[in-house]
Design a protein around this motif. Structure first.
Motif, PDB file in Angstrom:
ATOM      1  N   ARG A  16       0.845  -1.194   0.000  1.00  0.00           N
ATOM      2  CA  ARG A  16       0.000   0.000   0.000  1.00  0.00           C
ATOM      3  C   ARG A  16       0.884   1.249   0.000  1.00  0.00           C
ATOM      4  N   PRO A  17       0.309   2.397  -0.393  1.00  0.00           N
ATOM      5  CA  PRO A  17       1.130   3.612  -0.467  1.00  0.00           C
ATOM      6  C   PRO A  17       1.631   4.098   0.889  1.00  0.00           C
ATOM      7  N   ASN A  18       0.870   3.834   1.959  1.00  0.00           N
ATOM      8  CA  ASN A  18       1.302   4.338   3.264  1.00  0.00           C
ATOM      9  C   ASN A  18       2.546   3.596   3.727  1.00  0.00           C
ATOM     10  N   PRO A  19       3.450   4.283   4.430  1.00  0.00           N
ATOM     11  CA  PRO A  19       4.704   3.658   4.855  1.00  0.00           C
ATOM     12  C   PRO A  19       4.461   2.474   5.792  1.00  0.00           C
ATOM     13  N   GLN A  20       5.393   1.524   5.773  1.00  0.00           N
ATOM     14  CA  GLN A  20       5.292   0.375   6.670  1.00  0.00           C
ATOM     15  C   GLN A  20       5.243   0.801   8.133  1.00  0.00           C
ATOM     16  N   GLY A  21       5.889   1.907   8.444  1.00  0.00           N
ATOM     17  CA  GLY A  21       5.941   2.356   9.830  1.00  0.00           C
ATOM     18  C   GLY A  21       4.683   3.025  10.324  1.00  0.00           C
TER      19      GLY A  21
END
Length: 596
Positions: free
Chosen positions: A349-354
């Motif tokens: 997904r576009p949102n960061p893994q963090g």
């Protein structure tokens, strides 16, 4: 699966179009796989192995995030078969997991079609047979899930992609090995270490006369290749390294990692790693690719392949690159602790893994799961988790749950070891949907154990030697622990994980070391959404389900079931047109073709 010229991997890619020609979001890919016995000589002795479509190891399943896989599997073995997809989360779809708790086995001579979506995943995984000890004879192959084009990969596109399987290997058949395990004899010492189904390059005089085929990876000077390395063995942790080349770690089991160089990496049973390797040497000669046993002094040989530059003028020189100190578990544990999640990278997904702040979530349940060495229980040689040796019922748990069949299993797996005699039972963890669970694995055995959880990626927040206590939480990594599906637990040590139970279904938690799994060191985790009925929170029971046990009367004759085909032709399905295209991906290991 088809073959392209110059040894390109080819798959039939089918893209769903509506009658108006609008591109749908999630393509379908169709495969026909035949699982059968082959004759090979990986260690110089002719033996029976398990291959897929005539290949050992099997084909690489190369797909992209959110694609739908329709996999028609024909069982040409002489016994039942299931394939499981190690690390594929099967979102809301444990029906496709390919283990005895969710599926009736595919009888010999039958076919069955898996249909699943690689939903919201990227990375490197592998599949293998999950029953009857068959993994000891092969049947495994790679899974690559590529990023969608809209999600940037956190490193430059490599010049090539190489899948490597490193594994311990026995010349005994899987049938003989399982009898040995049942009869207290145990597996014994592996006969050797394979790399991609091949025995070792003759790096010593003792091996030179054996005439064992070995593998070669062909590369170009100055190029960078992605090496996806899987330990597909059944018992032995292996150390992987390439002579005079760094391993630049970028991904493990679907998580992009903090990028750092290693000279070698311990890879435990069932684990997968992705490295970038740059061909930055002179290239005037070949180089060794090595997989050597860890914590197993009785295994004297290593798996050795050859890295060959196109400019090479001679063989690999010198001794094999040095391994870590053989019994130094502290080195191995510190290396494992050094793995970190890349918090800024996007993945599926576009949102960061963090963006998922796992360290700030309140834990709702705690399980301390202790594995012990095998022992006699109720007259049988068995192994336990929290004093219970799992007994697979004749009716899969998931089917029993779906059809409300009582007496098949009990939702009573203890959260900690009980002060009672060990027993053989079908005890299941009663998971809370959307709960956040802490699980501590305590290894009371004398060998490294790999724990694997289907359906999820979990955060490996801590590990240490000795007994876990409440105070052990002080060393947990609450910020950037790597998320994966398989973690090692060292002998006399513990490993702690955190997992969000957001995927409804019936999920297998097991020790991936095959003898331990076979003797009962597994349990299932039942996760049910109580707010809506099961049919709404999970995929419905597949129309082509095989029925067994107490549901055997529901089974239709094999000839009455519908079979899908991977034929690359345009066909109509309801109101949509399937357009088949061929997509080929170049793999730079032309000399790895198996000779049988």
């Amino acid at each position: 699966m088809r073959y392209c010229p110059l040894h390109l991997w080819c798959i039939s890619v089918v893209v769903f179009l509506s009658v108006t020609g609008t591109l749908a979001a999630d393509p379908y890919v169709f495969f026909d796989w035949t699982v059968s016995y082959l004759t090979a000589s990986p260690l110089g002795t002719r033996q029976q192995v398990i291959g897929i479509n005539g290949q050992f190891p099997g084909p690489v399943l190369n797909v992209t995030t959110n694609w739908n896989v329709v996999m028609n599997v024909k069982n040409n073995l002489d016994e039942p078969l299931l394939l499981t997809w190690n690390g594929i989360q099967q979102r809301k779809n444990s029906w496709q997991d390919g283990v005895l708790g969710t599926n009736c086995p595919i009888p010999a001579g039958w076919n069955w079609t898996y249909e699943f979506q690689v939903k919201d995943q990227i990375g490197s995984f592998f599949y293998f047979p999950s029953i009857n000890f068959q993994r000891a004879s092969g049947g495994y192959g790679g899974i690559i899930i590529n990023n969608r084009d809209i999600i940037p990969v956190p490193f430059a596109r490599p010049d090539g992609d190489v899948t490597l399987f490193i594994s311990d290997w026995y010349t005994k058949s899987h049938k003989k090995l399982r009898k040995d395990v049942e009869g207290k004899k145990g597996l014994g010492t592996p006969d050797g270490i394979l790399i991609n189904g091949f025995g070792p390059f003759p790096y010593t005089r003792e091996l030179a006369s054996n005439g064992i085929p070995f593998g070669t990876i062909n590369v170009e000077p100055g190029k960078t290749y992605r090496f996806r390395v899987h330990n597909s063995g059944i018992a032995t942790s292996l150390n992987f390294r390439i002579q005079n080349h760094n391993l630049f770690l970028v991904e493990t089991e679907g998580s992009y990692t903090v990028q750092q160089n290693y000279t070698n990496m311990d890879i435990h049973v069932g684990q997968s790693f992705s490295f970038l390797v740059t061909m930055d040497q002179s290239g005037s000669n070949d180089y060794y690719i090595v997989a050597s046993p860890r914590f197993a002094t009785s295994v004297k040989t290593s798996g050795v392949a050859i890295l060959r530059y196109s400019s090479s003028q001679g063989p690999a020189l010198g001794p094999l690159p040095d391994p870590p100190v053989e019994l130094d578990a502290s080195f191995s544990m510190n290396q494992a602790r050094s793995l970190r999640l890349n918090l800024s990278a996007g993945a599926a997904r576009p949102n960061p893994q963090g963006s998922f702040k796992y360290g700030q979530i309140t834990v709702t349940d705690v399980y301390v799961i202790v594995n012990r060495p095998p022992e006699m229980i109720e007259g049988r040689w068995r192994a336990t988790l929290n004093g219970i040796s799992y007994l697979p019922p004749s009716t899969p748990l998931k089917l029993a749950q779906q059809y409300n069949i009582s007496g098949v299993y009990k939702l009573d797996f203890p959260k900690r070891p009980m002060n009672r005699h060990p027993r053989v039972d079908t005890s299941v963890i009663n998971g809370t949907f959307k709960g956040f669970v802490e699980i501590i694995f305590q290894n009371s055995d004398t060998t490294v154990k790999s724990y694997h959880l289907d359906g999820y990626a979990f955060f490996v927040v801590g590990m240490d030697f000795g007994l876990w206590t409440e105070n052990s939480r002080s060393i947990y990594n609450k910020g950037d622990a790597v998320a994966r599906s398989t973690t090692q637990v060292y002998p006399g040590a513990w490993t702690a994980i955190l997992v969000s139970l957001d995927n409804a279904g019936m999920w297998n938690l097991r020790i991936d070391n095959l003898a331990s799994w076979y003797l009962g060191q597994e349990v299932y985790l039942s996760v049910v959404n109580p707010e809506i009925d099961m049919d709404s929170s999970e995929n419905s029971v597949p129309g082509n389900s095989i029925y067994c046990g107490r549901l055997s009367p529901l089974q239709k004759d094999q000839a009455q079931r519908v079979h899908f085909s991977g034929s690359p032709r345009s066909i109509f399905v309801t109101n949509r047109l399937i357009v088949a295209k061929r997509q080929c991906h170049l793999f730079h290991f032309r000399s790895w073709e198996r000779l049988v």
